[in-house]
Scaffold this active site. Structure first.
Site, PDB file in Angstrom:
ATOM      1  N   ARG A   1      56.369  40.645  71.277  1.00 16.58           N
ATOM      2  CA  ARG A   1      57.330  40.247  72.265  1.00 16.58           C
ATOM      3  C   ARG A   1      57.312  38.679  72.597  1.00 16.58           C
ATOM      4  O   ARG A   1      56.530  37.924  72.540  1.00 16.58           O
ATOM      5  CB  ARG A   1      56.732  40.724  73.676  1.00 16.58           C
ATOM      6  CG  ARG A   1      57.959  40.824  74.702  1.00 16.58           C
ATOM      7  CD  ARG A   1      57.576  41.372  75.956  1.00 16.58           C
ATOM      8  NE  ARG A   1      57.248  42.847  75.803  1.00 16.58           N
ATOM      9  CZ  ARG A   1      56.748  43.639  76.600  1.00 16.58           C
ATOM     10  NH1 ARG A   1      55.781  42.940  77.559  1.00 16.58           N
ATOM     11  NH2 ARG A   1      56.540  44.983  76.467  1.00 16.58           N
TER      12      ARG A   1
ATOM     13  N   ARG B   1      54.306  36.956  83.417  1.00 16.00           N
ATOM     14  CA  ARG B   1      55.055  37.316  82.357  1.00 16.00           C
ATOM     15  C   ARG B   1      56.108  36.430  82.210  1.00 16.00           C
ATOM     16  O   ARG B   1      56.533  35.537  82.659  1.00 16.00           O
ATOM     17  CB  ARG B   1      55.307  38.867  82.086  1.00 16.00           C
ATOM     18  CG  ARG B   1      54.123  39.814  82.305  1.00 16.00           C
ATOM     19  CD  ARG B   1      53.491  40.064  80.923  1.00 16.00           C
ATOM     20  NE  ARG B   1      52.667  41.162  81.135  1.00 16.00           N
ATOM     21  CZ  ARG B   1      52.870  42.350  81.077  1.00 16.00           C
ATOM     22  NH1 ARG B   1      54.203  42.789  80.762  1.00 16.00           N
ATOM     23  NH2 ARG B   1      51.975  43.122  81.039  1.00 16.00           N
TER      24      ARG B   1
ATOM     25  N   LYS C   1      49.113  42.587  85.401  1.00 14.72           N
ATOM     26  CA  LYS C   1      50.703  41.831  85.080  1.00 14.72           C
ATOM     27  C   LYS C   1      51.028  41.528  86.339  1.00 14.72           C
ATOM     28  O   LYS C   1      51.173  41.879  87.458  1.00 14.72           O
ATOM     29  CB  LYS C   1      51.643  42.808  84.019  1.00 14.72           C
ATOM     30  CG  LYS C   1      51.900  44.166  84.848  1.00 14.72           C
ATOM     31  CD  LYS C   1      52.872  44.724  83.974  1.00 14.72           C
ATOM     32  CE  LYS C   1      53.042  46.218  84.212  1.00 14.72           C
ATOM     33  NZ  LYS C   1      53.592  47.171  83.300  1.00 14.72           N
TER      34      LYS C   1
ATOM     35  N   LYS D   1      55.199  39.652  87.524  1.00 18.09           N
ATOM     36  CA  LYS D   1      56.254  39.576  87.059  1.00 18.09           C
ATOM     37  C   LYS D   1      57.126  38.683  87.839  1.00 18.09           C
ATOM     38  O   LYS D   1      57.048  39.078  89.323  1.00 18.09           O
ATOM     39  CB  LYS D   1      57.045  40.872  86.721  1.00 18.09           C
ATOM     40  CG  LYS D   1      56.143  41.577  85.412  1.00 18.09           C
ATOM     41  CD  LYS D   1      56.949  42.948  85.541  1.00 18.09           C
ATOM     42  CE  LYS D   1      56.239  43.582  84.220  1.00 18.09           C
ATOM     43  NZ  LYS D   1      56.977  44.995  84.021  1.00 18.09           N
TER      44      LYS D   1
ATOM     45  N   CYS E   1      64.284  52.350  78.186  1.00 16.98           N
ATOM     46  CA  CYS E   1      63.484  51.527  77.659  1.00 16.98           C
ATOM     47  C   CYS E   1      63.114  52.253  76.252  1.00 16.98           C
ATOM     48  O   CYS E   1      63.731  53.082  75.370  1.00 16.98           O
ATOM     49  CB  CYS E   1      61.930  51.913  78.387  1.00 16.98           C
ATOM     50  SG  CYS E   1      61.393  53.828  78.104  1.00 16.98           S
TER      51      CYS E   1
ATOM     52  N   CYS F   1      56.202  53.347  71.264  1.00 20.04           N
ATOM     53  CA  CYS F   1      55.492  53.017  72.605  1.00 20.04           C
ATOM     54  C   CYS F   1      54.525  54.144  72.752  1.00 20.04           C
ATOM     55  O   CYS F   1      54.532  55.540  72.855  1.00 20.04           O
ATOM     56  CB  CYS F   1      56.423  53.165  73.882  1.00 20.04           C
ATOM     57  SG  CYS F   1      55.340  52.884  75.398  1.00 20.04           S
TER      58      CYS F   1
ATOM     59  N   CYS G   1      58.310  57.461  80.254  1.00 16.04           N
ATOM     60  CA  CYS G   1      57.294  57.792  80.902  1.00 16.04           C
ATOM     61  C   CYS G   1      57.487  57.037  82.282  1.00 16.04           C
ATOM     62  O   CYS G   1      58.290  56.349  82.511  1.00 16.04           O
ATOM     63  CB  CYS G   1      55.766  57.109  80.155  1.00 16.04           C
ATOM     64  SG  CYS G   1      55.476  55.409  80.505  1.00 16.04           S
TER      65      CYS G   1
ATOM     66  N   CYS H   1      59.729  50.632  82.593  1.00 22.28           N
ATOM     67  CA  CYS H   1      60.042  49.527  81.916  1.00 22.28           C
ATOM     68  C   CYS H   1      61.434  49.394  82.078  1.00 22.28           C
ATOM     69  O   CYS H   1      62.071  48.171  82.064  1.00 22.28           O
ATOM     70  CB  CYS H   1      59.598  49.623  80.452  1.00 22.28           C
ATOM     71  SG  CYS H   1      57.976  49.566  80.199  1.00 22.28           S
TER      72      CYS H   1
HETATM   73  S1  SF4 Z   1      58.515  53.117  80.434  1.00 21.65           S
HETATM   74 FE1  SF4 Z   1      56.759  54.083  79.435  1.00 21.65          FE
HETATM   75  S2  SF4 Z   1      57.470  54.975  77.524  1.00 21.65           S
HETATM   76 FE2  SF4 Z   1      58.948  53.446  78.139  1.00 21.65          FE
HETATM   77  S3  SF4 Z   1      58.605  51.520  77.128  1.00 21.65           S
HETATM   78 FE3  SF4 Z   1      57.538  51.577  79.280  1.00 21.65          FE
HETATM   79  S4  SF4 Z   1      55.515  52.469  78.800  1.00 21.65           S
HETATM   80 FE4  SF4 Z   1      56.904  52.945  77.104  1.00 21.65          FE
END
Ligand code: SF4
Length: 1494
Positions: free
Chosen positions: A1003, A1072, A1137, A1139, A1359, A1365, A1404, A1408
């Site tokens: 990243r 970050r 983290k 942000k 995401c 991931c 998940c 993100c």
């Molecule tokens: S939200 Fe969960 S699945 Fe999506 S990128 Fe972030 S950690 Fe990975």
């Protein structure tokens, strides 16, 4: 000085401290031959003249004869730092080059070793041309191969070879034709000042420094090299001493060579090229060649007799081999290629360079045109005047419908004997086609290599092939019997010699007795036994008649030389090893070598008799400890095969060489065989390695990996070996227990238990008492299993740990104690890596566990499935497994253990209660009280990492795995690097017993999202070269690269930094990337805000020098020698983290409330002046499904600060979190929990007390949306900005939509910015009026100007999730566009096409893509299953609420359709969808984070 050889010797003398010159063993004078070589003659003259080298130092000259293992001293001399050269004169190379392979490997494997080996190539007199067969055999040693022809070129390239070797630290083999009659030759000596220009003292100093530092590194454990593709040359530290930032290392190595060529031209006017093109670049026919023969073809091309109008590519630098570099020289219209080689004594069906060329086109990474027809051709005898006609014939052959691909120019001079060279001959002169009908068969090359290496010493006790499997002669038992008899015979012979030497009553000449004694001493040494044997035979022949006592040994003279005893078998020997002769050989300890050829093509391996699993003979043999084992593949690394055969034969004991040669039948094409080999080697199915126990006895590492990937079983074996040697060496906890003389009964008992556990450990290597199996899909069950293993070892219990599916289930009845740790996946299913195991266990009653004790610990979430009836899924796998094992007669060690995510400490709560009972049941609980280690926390890891160093640098050097160790993967996050694996490939690789397909996500921080076109171009190029070819723009305005392999990480990071971007702190427990509104239509305000974002980012950046040390510099990581200071963070950094985002109203595109710290720009009433910022704190998205202790939260208002206070405020907010954030529970460590636990007022006063002043009250402002403003806008500075739609931020070329290419073209002409928006889109910013038409044209051309999307799609965001991931439970980026398409057909029908509705998806609950502020959100729960949330605020001001859980696609559509339809009908004027669903009661409004789950 008219010989090329003396030119090479002269240059070597001028630039070396030490020159070895190798003379044939028994040089004999004749009228036609020098008594000593020209080289030796030249060098001796220099010595006699007391000539010095160009550095005004003495040059030592050492003459070594061929029988004295001339290369054995080379490594020692080189690593001392001397500049060393070797001269191999004419008529010597045949004897010396192949035996030199092990030494060359060693030299080339060092990270910096300069030496030049000048080889005068022998001439094949029958063909009247130089024969490169032996030089070509060195092609995979890791040395550079550089060719010159004619005296002038030899002068010049000799010097260039030395310059190259010193500058790069890579050994160079400079081979030249000793043809002094080359008509084009001139003979310009090289003056000292020219030499010194090419070889500067600074280069030498730098080389020696690098050498000194790298020798140390090379001594570490588990050193390995990669040979199959010359990758070790690609180590950038070898190139220019590592001072330059390199691109593709092979290409760059060659460009370094070209730079030296140019430097040389500047000094002398003579230009050479690594690869030279001669002829018409429009021709469709091409000859690729290397060597002296090229001059005839060149004359032909340039002399107008070129009937076919073919062109020629002449290779001068053959290794390193770069496909890209080659393809740069190939005319694009080429459709016929002849690879013409000077390889006379072939061992393989196809010649070396031909294989390289075919493989290059097979990869055709750099070739987009039609694939040409390629044929291999070698020189026979030919007349120069007819060569044009012959070439014409060869090309005509390629135009025929079934062209021959194995050809010869002229007469084939090799008479076939089935063992060496080319069989048969075909007259090809005068227009006839010249195929080599009897080229070596596909099946025979290993046999030919054995002959090539061992010559007359070779004895093969049996022969096997695909066709005679099952014959007695092909069985290992038969061959073993033959060899035992042969060994016995030689032993008896040696006894007879001993008797003669000892028998004082027999009078024999003293020299003979001495020779026989020496022979006895060296009878097991191949060269020495032959040498002393031959001398003895000379004496015996003279006196045998008068000495009858010599009769016995005289009659068996052939037994003096140590034979190379080999058995050759097929892969059928791999079945049932234990009962076969292979087992007998392995366990015999006898000096017998087995070559086992596996010819099963990789792609058929699973289909072929899947029930009868092949055993890994290599692993089986390695477990014996004293067996040499090598795994080789001739069409991957020819040189490695030679090396392994030599090592195997030299090893005093049993040796097994497993050789891969996949083919279906003799008619297989080159492509088939190469492809099968490459697949097998690259995937790790057939790793190339050597295991030499003799090295271990010398205290060296016995294992060398010669390819990149290895199978998991092999990795486990190596891990175990490593661990055992460490345990046996160190054992501090047990030795402490043993030596402790405390009196108490408990201590005494501990002492005795420790002793017995220790003995059990040492004695139980072949039968460990505890097996720990896990089924895990997110790492928790695996983590517990590993903790148990550690605990077991600390108690002296020898424990193994592996995934359930990795365990060979047929062996399970032999286990005494098994502990299972298994989590719950999907709808109460077993996790992926336990399914096969469960399938077998649950479907059979034939496995009896009556002799086995077992324990099971299950992990689950009792609230995962909110419906009451779904409680059956809770910990279902653990429960089912436990019952099943009981049913099969297993003896439970203790009751089923259950861990629940809902407990106070999650599954730990249950585990901590269960674990002591397990040790008790195993009878080792008391030991645990002595040796239990405290569980390390993430803070311990940070603290011990020496400011984020850990062992990352060492891990990067370890080529045995594509991964880093677990602790380092946590640390690399701080460096912006996440280890991932391709989850799409997990199952397939697992089925093949391969390591996961590891790669890294990198990243790149882009404060404020603003980058230059130059940076865009750089990122585009890096993504092509080192990543998966696509570029991801993230939801936080960063660039993300996926699929970067470990070996490319350093280069990638360097190149990123070179374009003035970096990855430091892009992830990890630090601040970050600082996000900022890209707001092009308010440019004056934006510029100020953007400057603030940069300042903030710089101010809060970690200060550790580890980043530069590991990624950007070449100096060795200094461990504790470097003491960094982190003034803001301290050694343990932040609890989690952190942000930051800065918003410029009316746009809340950054979702300021979703951040730990938010700044909202407050301007004057006219939006002209920036006054300061409203500050928000404690926002954050992540949570765990159904765990009410975790929740998303929006930031609370902290107050208003002035511009000059803002950085200070940010710092103090971060420091309060540093000091008060929860460091004991990462799930509770974000700032949002710190604030909720203690109140916003407490937090404000803590910040203000550190600031020393109070913040003002927040000021008025207004947000309107959180989306991007698409299309063209004009800024206040008069410049234009175009915001384009990039679906989910993924930049790549799609079929018919060449987005990436288009952006590259724009970046080439654009002078403004490339701004990454917080919604993953892109703004081409600051386009002057007059440039706008050009940009518009490009946007149109590449279809980047399309904004004709629905409001839903324009406001969608996902995401990354699968496949990269590691936390993803479901698809996201790959799925949302499809789901939106289906929703679009609904909204178009009901008239909502243009309505902006924010819709977001994540794989998940970590959030993100900030799903919890979307009006509609989908959060992955399991593959194809999502929780649906509704009611987020349109401008990010309100969290949404769970509407339905666990919906599949059809259910989602079914649920949403009526709501959307009702919205279309009933919405109030201006009412947003998120507000509507609350007003109409679909969900309740979420008022704060704690309220999210209610
Ligand atoms: S939200 Fe969960 S699945 Fe999506 S990128 Fe972030 S950690 Fe990975």
């Amino acid at each position: 000085m008219n010989f090329p050889e003396s030119a090479a010797a002269s240059v070597a003398y001028a630039v070396s401290n030490l020159v070895y010159v190798i003379e044939p063993n028994n040089p004999k004078s004749s009228a036609f031959k020098h008594s000593i070589s020209v080289s030796t003659d030249t060098l001796i003259k220099y010595k006699e003249q007391a000539k010095k080298n160009v550095f005004d130092e003495e040059t030592e000259v050492e003459i070594i004869h061929t029988n004295a293992d001339p290369f054995s001293n080379l490594y020692a001399s080189v690593v001392k730092g001397s500049l060393v050269s070797v001269i191999i004169p004419l008529n010597t190379s045949k004897t010396i080059l192949i035996p030199a392979i092990p030494h060359l490997y060693k030299i080339a494997n060092n990270r910096s070793t300069s030496t030049v080996i000048h080889v005068a190539v022998d001439r094949n007199h029958a063909n009247n041309i130089e024969d490169y067969t032996d030089v070509m055999a060195l092609r995979q040693t890791g040395c550079v191969l550089l060719h010159s022809s004619g005296i002038q070129e030899t002068w010049d390239l000799s010097l260039i070879a030395h310059a190259l070797s010193i500058k790069t630290g890579v050994p160079v083999i400079h081979f030249f034709d000793n043809d002094d009659n080359n008509s084009s030759n001139t003979n310009n000596y090289l003056e000292n000042d020219v030499i010194k220009k090419l070889i500067e003292e600074a280069d030498i100093i730098k080389y020696k420094e690098t050498l000194a530092s790298t020798i140390k590194q090379n001594e570490r454990y588990f050193r390995s090299i990669v040979l199959s593709s010359d990758e070790h040359i690609t180590d950038e530290s070898k190139i220019n001493g590592g001072s330059n930032v390199m691109e593709n290392p092979k290409d760059n190595f060659l460009s370094t060579v070209d730079k030296i060529f140019i430097q040389f031209k500047n000094e002398t006017g003579r230009l050479y090229k690594s690869i030279e093109f001669i002829g018409d670049d429009k021709s469709d026919s091409l000859i690729i060649t290397l060597g002296s023969g090229s001059r005839h073809i060149k004359e032909l091309i340039q002399g107008g007799k070129n009937l076919q109008n073919f062109s020629m590519v002449k290779i001068r630098v053959y290794r390193p081999w770069s496909e890209k570099y080659l393809f740069d020289f190939l005319p694009k219209e080429i459709n016929k290629i002849i690879v013409l080689e000077q390889v006379v004594a072939r061992t393989t069906k196809w010649t070396p360079m031909y294989l390289d060329i075919v493989a290059a086109f097979q990869n055709h990474l750099y070739w987009t045109n039609k694939l040409p027809i390629i044929a291999s051709c070698q020189y026979g005898t030919f007349k120069i005047e007819s060569i044009g006609l012959e070439i014409n014939t060869l090309f005509q052959n390629l135009s025929s419908s079934e062209p021959h691909r194995n050809l010869v120019i002229g007469h084939n001079t090799q008479k076939g004997n089935g063992t060496n060279g080319i069989n048969g001959s075909t007259n090809g002169i005068n227009g006839k086609i010249n195929p080599i009908d009897n080229a070596p068969t596909l099946e025979k090359p290993y046999l030919k290599m054995l002959l090539e290496v061992f010559k007359d010493r070779l004895f093969i006790a049996n022969v096997t092939s695909k066709t005679n499997v099952g014959h007695l002669e092909s069985t290992p038992e038969f061959g073993f019997g033959v060899l035992l008899a042969k060994l016995q015979k030689r032993d008896e012979f040696a006894n007879a010699v001993t008797q003669i030497v000892k028998n004082t009553s027999v009078s024999l000449p003293e020299p003979l007795l001495k020779t026989l004694s020496q022979w006895l001493l060296y009878k097991d040494d191949a060269d020495q036994s032959k040498k002393f044997g031959n001398t003895a035979i000379e004496y015996i022949n003279k006196i045998k008649k008068s000495n009858p006592s010599l009769t016995i040994i005289n009659n068996q003279q052939n037994l003096f030389a140590k034979p190379a005893n080999w058995l050759i078998g097929s892969d059928s020997w791999a079945y049932d090893i234990g009962a076969s002769g292979v087992h007998h050989v392995i366990s015999s300890g006898k000096d017998i070598n087995i070559l086992i050829i596996d010819s099963q093509p990789y792609t058929t391996r699973t289909a072929a008799d899947p029930e009868k699993r092949k055993k890994d003979i290599g692993l089986y043999a390695m477990n014996y400890g004293d067996v040499y084992v090598a795994s080789v593949a001739i069409y991957s690394s020819y040189t490695q095969v030679l090396h392994a055969l030599m090592e195997a034969e030299k090893y005093k004991g049993p040796s097994i060489v497993l050789a891969y040669l996949p083919y279906y039948n003799e008619e297989d094409t080159t492509i088939t065989v190469l492809k099968e080999t490459k697949l097998a080697v690259d995937t790790g199915y057939w790793p190339l390695y050597r295991w030499n126990p003799a090295l271990e006895k010398e205290g060296k590492e016995p294992f060398t990996l010669d390819s990149e990937r290895i199978k998991s079983e092999l990795q486990s074996f190596l891990d175990r070996e490593n661990q055992l040697s460490q345990l046996v060496n160190t054992r501090p906890e047990l030795s402490e227990a043993l030596t402790n003389s405390l009196e108490s009964e408990v201590k005494l008992r501990q002492k005795s238990l420790a002793k017995s556990a220790y003995e059990k450990l040492l004695g139980g290597l072949s039968g460990p008492p505890l097996l720990i199996l896990f089924g895990s899909d997110n790492g928790n069950a695996e983590g517990l299993a590993k903790r148990l293993q550690k605990g077991a070892k600390a108690r002296g219990v020898n424990a193994r740990c592996m995934a359930m599916d990795d365990y060979p289930i047929e062996d399970i009845i032999t286990e005494k104690n098994i502990v299972f740790s298994v989590c719950t996946a999907g709808q109460g299913e077993f996790p992926q890596n336990a399914r096969e195991f469960w399938k077998t266990i649950s479907s059979t009653t034939e496995i009896s566990f009556s002799d086995t004790q077992f324990a099971v610990f299950g992990l689950g979430d009792s609230k995962y499935w909110p419906r009451e009836e779904d409680i059956i899924y809770y910990n279902k796998p653990g429960k089912e497994l436990f019952s099943r094992l009981e049913l099969l007669g297993g003896n439970k060690l203790l009751d089923l253990g259950l861990g629940d995510d809902q407990d106070e400490d999650g599954y730990e709560t249950g585990f901590q209660a269960w674990e002591p009972q397990l040790w008790k049941a195993l009878g080792v609980e008391l030991l645990g009280t002595v040796v239990e280690e405290r569980k390390k926390t993430d803070d311990d890891m940070k603290d011990e990492s020496n400011f984020l160093r850990g062992t990352i640098a060492e891990g990067l050097e370890d080529t045995s795995t594509g991964a880093l160790c677990e602790r380092d993967t946590k640390l690399t996050k701080f460096h912006g690097i996440y280890q991932q694996d391709d989850r799409d490939l997990r199952d397939e690789r697992k089925a093949q017993k391969l390591e996961k397909a590891y790669s890294f996500m990198v990243r790149v921080r882009v404060p404020g999202g603003v980058s230059t076109p130059k940076q865009w171009l750089a990122m585009d190029e890096i993504s092509e070269k080192h990543a998966n070819g696509s570029l991801k723009m993230t939801t936080r305005q960063a660039y993300q690269l996926h699929g970067v392999l470990k070996r490319n990480l350093r280069t990638t990071i360097r190149e990123i930094n070179k374009c003035l971007l970096d990855t430091l702190a892009a992830c990890g427990d630090v601040n970050r990337n600082v996000m900022c509104n890209p707001n092009p239509y308010l440019s004056e305000i934006h510029n100020q805000v953007f400057e603030f974002s940069k300042k903030l980012s710089a101010h809060l950046s970690p200060q550790t020098s580890a980043y530069h040390e590991i990624w950007l510099e070449d100096k060795i990581v200094a461990g504790q020698a470097v003491q960094d200071v982190e003034p803001l963070y301290g050694p343990t950094y932040l609890p989690r983290k952190f942000k930051i985002a800065i918003a410029v109203p009316p746009s809340n595109d950054v979702d300021v409330y979703a951040h730990d710290l938010g700044f909202i720009a407050i301007t004057d009433d006219h939006n002209k002046k920036l006054l300061g910022y409203n500050v928000t704190v404690g926002g954050g998205m992540g949570m765990t499904h159904n765990n009410k202790k975790t929740y998303p939260k929006l930031g609370d208002s902290l107050g208003f600060c002035k511009l000059d206070q803002a950085v200070d405020v940010a710092e103090k907010v971060m420091l309060v979190q540093r000091d008060f954030g929860d460091r004991t529970n990462r799930k509770h460590a974000r700032l949002k929990y710190t604030i909720d636990d203690r109140s916003i007022d407490w937090f404000r006063s803590e910040v203000e007390s550190r600031l020393g002043y109070k913040l003002e009250k927040s000021r008025e402002f207004q947000f309107k949306d959180n989306s991007d403003r698409f299309g063209w806008t004009k800024g206040l500075n008069g410049k234009w900005h175009f915001c384009m739609y990039i679906e989910n931020g993924r930049v790549k070329d799609f079929p018919g939509l060449p987005f990436k290419t288009g952006l590259r073209e724009i970046a080439k002409i654009h002078k403004g910015d490339f701004r990454l928006t917080p919604n993953q889109h892109l703004v081409i910013s600051n386009v002057p009026e007059k440039e706008k038409p050009k940009i518009k044209e490009l946007l149109k051309k590449y279809k980047l100007d399309n904004l004709q999307f629905t409001g839903l799609r324009l406001n969608s965001m996902a995401c990354v999730a699968l496949p990269t991931c590691g936390l993803a439970m479901a698809e996201s980026e790959r799925y949302l566009p499809l789901l939106v398409s289906k929703l679009e057909s609904i909204i178009e029908e009901i008239g909502l096409k243009n309505d902006a509705i924010t819709i977001r998806m994540t794989g998940c609950p970590n959030g993100c893509a900030r799903p919890y502020v979307a009006e509609i959100a989908f959060v992955g729960k399991a593959p194809g299953t999502y929780n649906v949330y509704l009611g987020g605020g349109f401008y990010g001001q309100r969290l949404n609420k769970l509407y339905r859980d666990n919906l599949k696609e059809d259910e989602i559509l079914k649920e949403l359709k009526p709501i959307l339809a009702r919205y279309a009908k009933e919405k109030l004027d201006g009412e947003r969808f998120g507000d509507f669903v609350i007003r109409t009661g679909y969900v309740k409004a979420t008022t704060c984070g704690k309220d999210f789950h209610s």
